[in-house]
Motif scaffolding. Structure first.
Motif, PDB file in Angstrom:
ATOM      1  N   GLY A 271       0.826  -1.197   0.000  1.00 55.68           N
ATOM      2  CA  GLY A 271       0.000   0.000   0.000  1.00 55.68           C
ATOM      3  C   GLY A 271       0.865   1.253   0.000  1.00 55.68           C
ATOM      4  N   ASN A 272       0.447   2.287  -0.741  1.00 59.62           N
ATOM      5  CA  ASN A 272       1.259   3.493  -0.856  1.00 59.62           C
ATOM      6  C   ASN A 272       0.392   4.655  -1.323  1.00 59.62           C
ATOM      7  N   SER A 273       0.950   5.869  -1.220  1.00 58.23           N
ATOM      8  CA  SER A 273       0.240   7.072  -1.658  1.00 58.23           C
ATOM      9  C   SER A 273       0.669   7.519  -3.045  1.00 58.23           C
ATOM     10  N   ASN A 274       1.557   6.735  -3.709  1.00 56.08           N
ATOM     11  CA  ASN A 274       2.056   7.124  -5.022  1.00 56.08           C
ATOM     12  C   ASN A 274       1.205   6.596  -6.162  1.00 56.08           C
ATOM     13  N   PHE A 275       0.468   5.509  -5.918  1.00 58.86           N
ATOM     14  CA  PHE A 275      -0.315   4.878  -6.975  1.00 58.86           C
ATOM     15  C   PHE A 275      -1.694   4.490  -6.462  1.00 58.86           C
ATOM     16  N   ASP A 276      -2.649   4.470  -7.362  1.00 61.76           N
ATOM     17  CA  ASP A 276      -3.891   3.732  -7.170  1.00 61.76           C
ATOM     18  C   ASP A 276      -3.721   2.426  -7.927  1.00 61.76           C
ATOM     19  N   ILE A 277      -3.704   1.283  -7.221  1.00 63.30           N
ATOM     20  CA  ILE A 277      -3.522  -0.036  -7.843  1.00 63.30           C
ATOM     21  C   ILE A 277      -4.811  -0.820  -7.654  1.00 63.30           C
ATOM     22  N   TYR A 278      -5.443  -1.179  -8.745  1.00 62.84           N
ATOM     23  CA  TYR A 278      -6.734  -1.851  -8.704  1.00 62.84           C
ATOM     24  C   TYR A 278      -6.552  -3.372  -8.748  1.00 62.84           C
ATOM     25  N   PRO A 279      -7.519  -4.125  -8.204  1.00 63.44           N
ATOM     26  CA  PRO A 279      -7.404  -5.591  -8.194  1.00 63.44           C
ATOM     27  C   PRO A 279      -7.161  -6.134  -9.606  1.00 63.44           C
ATOM     28  N   PRO A 280      -6.319  -7.169  -9.728  1.00 59.43           N
ATOM     29  CA  PRO A 280      -5.914  -7.634 -11.066  1.00 59.43           C
ATOM     30  C   PRO A 280      -6.936  -8.548 -11.726  1.00 59.43           C
ATOM     31  N   GLU A 281      -6.901  -8.595 -13.058  1.00 64.77           N
ATOM     32  CA  GLU A 281      -7.551  -9.655 -13.819  1.00 64.77           C
ATOM     33  C   GLU A 281      -6.599 -10.845 -13.833  1.00 64.77           C
ATOM     34  N   VAL A 282      -7.122 -12.039 -13.553  1.00 63.42           N
ATOM     35  CA  VAL A 282      -6.276 -13.222 -13.407  1.00 63.42           C
ATOM     36  C   VAL A 282      -6.573 -14.213 -14.533  1.00 63.42           C
ATOM     37  N   SER A 283      -5.520 -14.727 -15.165  1.00 63.22           N
ATOM     38  CA  SER A 283      -5.651 -15.779 -16.171  1.00 63.22           C
ATOM     39  C   SER A 283      -4.568 -16.815 -15.919  1.00 63.22           C
ATOM     40  N   GLN A 284      -4.783 -18.029 -16.424  1.00 60.52           N
ATOM     41  CA  GLN A 284      -3.799 -19.092 -16.188  1.00 60.52           C
ATOM     42  C   GLN A 284      -3.812 -20.104 -17.315  1.00 60.52           C
ATOM     43  N   ILE A 285      -2.648 -20.738 -17.495  1.00 59.77           N
ATOM     44  CA  ILE A 285      -2.488 -21.859 -18.429  1.00 59.77           C
ATOM     45  C   ILE A 285      -1.787 -22.967 -17.652  1.00 59.77           C
ATOM     46  N   ILE A 286      -2.404 -24.152 -17.620  1.00 55.54           N
ATOM     47  CA  ILE A 286      -1.844 -25.285 -16.868  1.00 55.54           C
ATOM     48  C   ILE A 286      -1.682 -26.473 -17.796  1.00 55.54           C
ATOM     49  N   LYS A 287      -0.467 -27.041 -17.832  1.00 54.99           N
ATOM     50  CA  LYS A 287      -0.208 -28.266 -18.598  1.00 54.99           C
ATOM     51  C   LYS A 287       0.059 -29.395 -17.611  1.00 54.99           C
ATOM     52  N   ARG A 288      -0.778 -30.420 -17.676  1.00 57.12           N
ATOM     53  CA  ARG A 288      -0.684 -31.556 -16.755  1.00 57.12           C
ATOM     54  C   ARG A 288      -0.113 -32.765 -17.493  1.00 57.12           C
ATOM     55  N   SER A 289       0.931 -33.346 -16.941  1.00 57.49           N
ATOM     56  CA  SER A 289       1.492 -34.591 -17.472  1.00 57.49           C
ATOM     57  C   SER A 289       2.030 -35.394 -16.300  1.00 57.49           C
ATOM     58  N   TYR A 290       2.441 -36.637 -16.569  1.00 51.23           N
ATOM     59  CA  TYR A 290       2.997 -37.461 -15.492  1.00 51.23           C
ATOM     60  C   TYR A 290       4.303 -36.861 -14.980  1.00 51.23           C
ATOM     61  N   GLN A 291       5.099 -36.291 -15.885  1.00 53.48           N
ATOM     62  CA  GLN A 291       6.406 -35.769 -15.494  1.00 53.48           C
ATOM     63  C   GLN A 291       6.288 -34.559 -14.578  1.00 53.48           C
TER      64      GLN A 291
ATOM     65  N   VAL B 273      -3.110   0.467 -13.102  1.00 55.41           N
ATOM     66  CA  VAL B 273      -2.376   1.335 -12.176  1.00 55.41           C
ATOM     67  C   VAL B 273      -2.529   2.796 -12.599  1.00 55.41           C
ATOM     68  N   VAL B 274      -2.802   3.676 -11.632  1.00 58.40           N
ATOM     69  CA  VAL B 274      -2.899   5.114 -11.883  1.00 58.40           C
ATOM     70  C   VAL B 274      -1.902   5.826 -10.965  1.00 58.40           C
ATOM     71  N   PRO B 275      -0.833   6.409 -11.518  1.00 59.39           N
ATOM     72  CA  PRO B 275       0.126   7.142 -10.676  1.00 59.39           C
ATOM     73  C   PRO B 275      -0.458   8.475 -10.214  1.00 59.39           C
ATOM     74  N   ARG B 276      -0.104   8.874  -8.998  1.00 59.43           N
ATOM     75  CA  ARG B 276      -0.614  10.119  -8.435  1.00 59.43           C
ATOM     76  C   ARG B 276       0.416  11.238  -8.441  1.00 59.43           C
ATOM     77  N   LYS B 277       1.699  10.866  -8.325  1.00 61.06           N
ATOM     78  CA  LYS B 277       2.721  11.878  -8.082  1.00 61.06           C
ATOM     79  C   LYS B 277       3.815  11.834  -9.133  1.00 61.06           C
ATOM     80  N   ASP B 278       4.479  12.932  -9.260  1.00 61.59           N
ATOM     81  CA  ASP B 278       5.630  13.058 -10.162  1.00 61.59           C
ATOM     82  C   ASP B 278       6.832  12.358  -9.534  1.00 61.59           C
ATOM     83  N   GLY B 279       7.637  11.685 -10.381  1.00 63.90           N
ATOM     84  CA  GLY B 279       8.846  11.034  -9.880  1.00 63.90           C
ATOM     85  C   GLY B 279       9.165   9.761 -10.639  1.00 63.90           C
ATOM     86  N   THR B 280      10.249   9.110 -10.234  1.00 55.36           N
ATOM     87  CA  THR B 280      10.655   7.831 -10.804  1.00 55.36           C
ATOM     88  C   THR B 280      10.461   6.758  -9.741  1.00 55.36           C
TER      89      THR B 280
END
Length: 433
Positions: free
Chosen positions: A305-325, A337-344
């Motif tokens: 959490g910080n005052s430099n950004f507004d960070i919104y909950p992420p969209e989640v995706s996945q790829i799963i490969k199942r094998s015996y190995q 993400v929405v930045p609020r302040k000037d800077g690096t």
């Protein structure tokens, strides 16, 4: 392709939440081996998209041209047709690797005391694992090539369900590719040729620290007995039993996140839609975890959490490969993400993901290596708030909701209606004159 590489047939299904049973064809002179199942789950325009891919591998025993005749696979009541094709296998430097690996796999400690011509085996690739670390389970019947018996499977589906009910541990997450048929392959055990009839295989991930006990199981087979008289055959039921075995489960070392972290071998891939933005300008940041482990159970990265950004909950995706190995794949967290302040701002300060590296037996952290440069007037100056707050909803708890607000649109609409009524009355009066 090289002879150590497989010829593959894949079935791809869209919008299929559940993986269907798929029976792949037998191909003359090619041996069925590993099977894998890949599932992809993503969100497109707010809609969940699921793609299932089931793949069967075929291997050749020697170089040459192999004709793959046309065939039809039935999936969910629909026939999928494939035209005739030709597979060409060439001799390469690694031509015997697959056979050698199969031989070494069967010469492990589990087979050192085996002298029988026919035996049932429950085999795991690890005897000790960490909690949430994956290991392989394989159930197979082995028959020596020179075994002086003829046998066939007896009520196999009923027996398999009973075997799995006995073996499946309650304290494990299971990932399997599904076996709709018995897959056989040639294998060497202590220098002797055997045929392995693989009935079931899966990857298991213990979710508690209790040791996993696999009890002895039994399999009934129909054996042809022709010892009673010459040219007289009699089929009898013979029972084969496996040895009981235990997989020891270890707790992770002390750590504040010990009960939450994923276990496996992972790396980070990340993308940033722009590295230079103005305060208040939105960007996309993708944090992708990929590797070996229980991909489905991977938690989201810890966002500071910080005052430099507004960070919104992420969209989640996945790829799963199942094998015996292994179970491999990737899980993507796409942030707005929405930045609020000037800077690096090095994003490693805000996005990090702690996991337990099962190969190193130590905790590790994936941190962002991206950096975001924000240039321009601070976002708070452009906000609707006149109090100097940094966010649109800041200080909302102090607002008095008991005060009655004014609906200016409603007032204007009522005034307009009154004017129209007055004009209509005036017109009627004028015309009556």
């Amino acid at each position: 392709m090289s002879i150590d590489q497989p010829f593959t047939i894949s079935v791809v299904l869209r919008d299929a939440e559940n993986r269907p049973a798929v029976l792949f064809p037998e191909i003359k002179d090619l041996e069925k081996r590993s099977k894998s199942a890949t599932s992809s789950i993503s969100t497109v325009d707010g809609k969940k998209v699921v793609i299932q891919t089931i793949t069967q591998e075929y291997y050749a025993s020697k170089p040459g041209n192999y004709l793959i005749p046309e065939f039809t696979i039935t999936v969910n009541g629909h026939g999928l047709h494939s035209a005739e094709t030709m597979a060409v296998f060439a001799l390469g430097e690694a031509a015997t690797i697959t056979q050698r690996e199969a031989s070494l796999e069967a010469q492990g400690n589990d087979f050192q005391s085996i002298n029988e011509a026919v035996f049932l085996s429950v085999l795991t690739d690890k005897k000790t694992v960490f909690i949430r670390e994956g290991f392989a389970l394989r159930i197979s019947l082995y028959i020596a090539e020179n075994a002086p018996v003829e046998m066939e499977f007896y009520r196999f589906n009923i027996q398999l369900q009973s075997i799995l009910k006995t073996l499946r541990p309650a304290n494990c997450w299971e990932e399997n590719v599904g076996i709709e048929e018995i897959v056989k392959r040639k294998i060497k055990i202590k220098g002797k040729n055997y045929t392995e009839y693989n009935m079931y295989q899966a990857r298991l991930f213990p979710i508690t620290t209790e040791n996993i006990v696999f009890p002895s199981i039994k399999l009934d087979m129909l054996v042809t007995d022709n010892s009673a008289a010459v040219n007289v055959e009699k089929k009898v039921v013979r029972t084969f039993r496996s040895k009981a075995m235990i997989v020891n489960v270890k707790q992770l070392p002390e750590h504040p996140l010990r009960d939450q972290v994923a276990v496996g071998q992972y790396t980070l891939r990340e993308t940033l839609s722009s590295t230079l933005v103005y305060p208040g300008e939105s960007i996309r940041y993708m944090f992708k975890v990929e590797g070996i482990g229980n991909i489905a159970a991977i938690p989201a990265p810890a966002v500071q959490g910080n005052s430099n950004f507004d960070i919104y909950p992420p969209e989640v995706s996945q790829i799963i490969k199942r094998s015996y190995q292994n179970v491999t794949g990737e899980k993507t967290f796409d942030y707005f993400v929405v930045p609020r302040k000037d800077g690096t701002f090095p994003l490693g300060r805000y996005f990090q993901w702690v996991f337990f590296n099962s190969q190193k037996a130590a905790y590790d952290t994936l941190r962002s290596e991206k950096s975001l440069e924000v240039k321009g007037e601070d976002y708070k100056l452009a906000n609707l708030s006149l109090t100097g707050s940094s966010g649109l909803y800041d200080n909302i708890e102090n607002l008095d909701s008991s005060k009655r607000g004014f609906d200016y649109k409603k007032i204007l609409r009522e005034i307009t209606n009154a004017v129209v009524i007055v004009l209509l009355i005036t017109l009627i009066w004028v015309f009556r004159k």
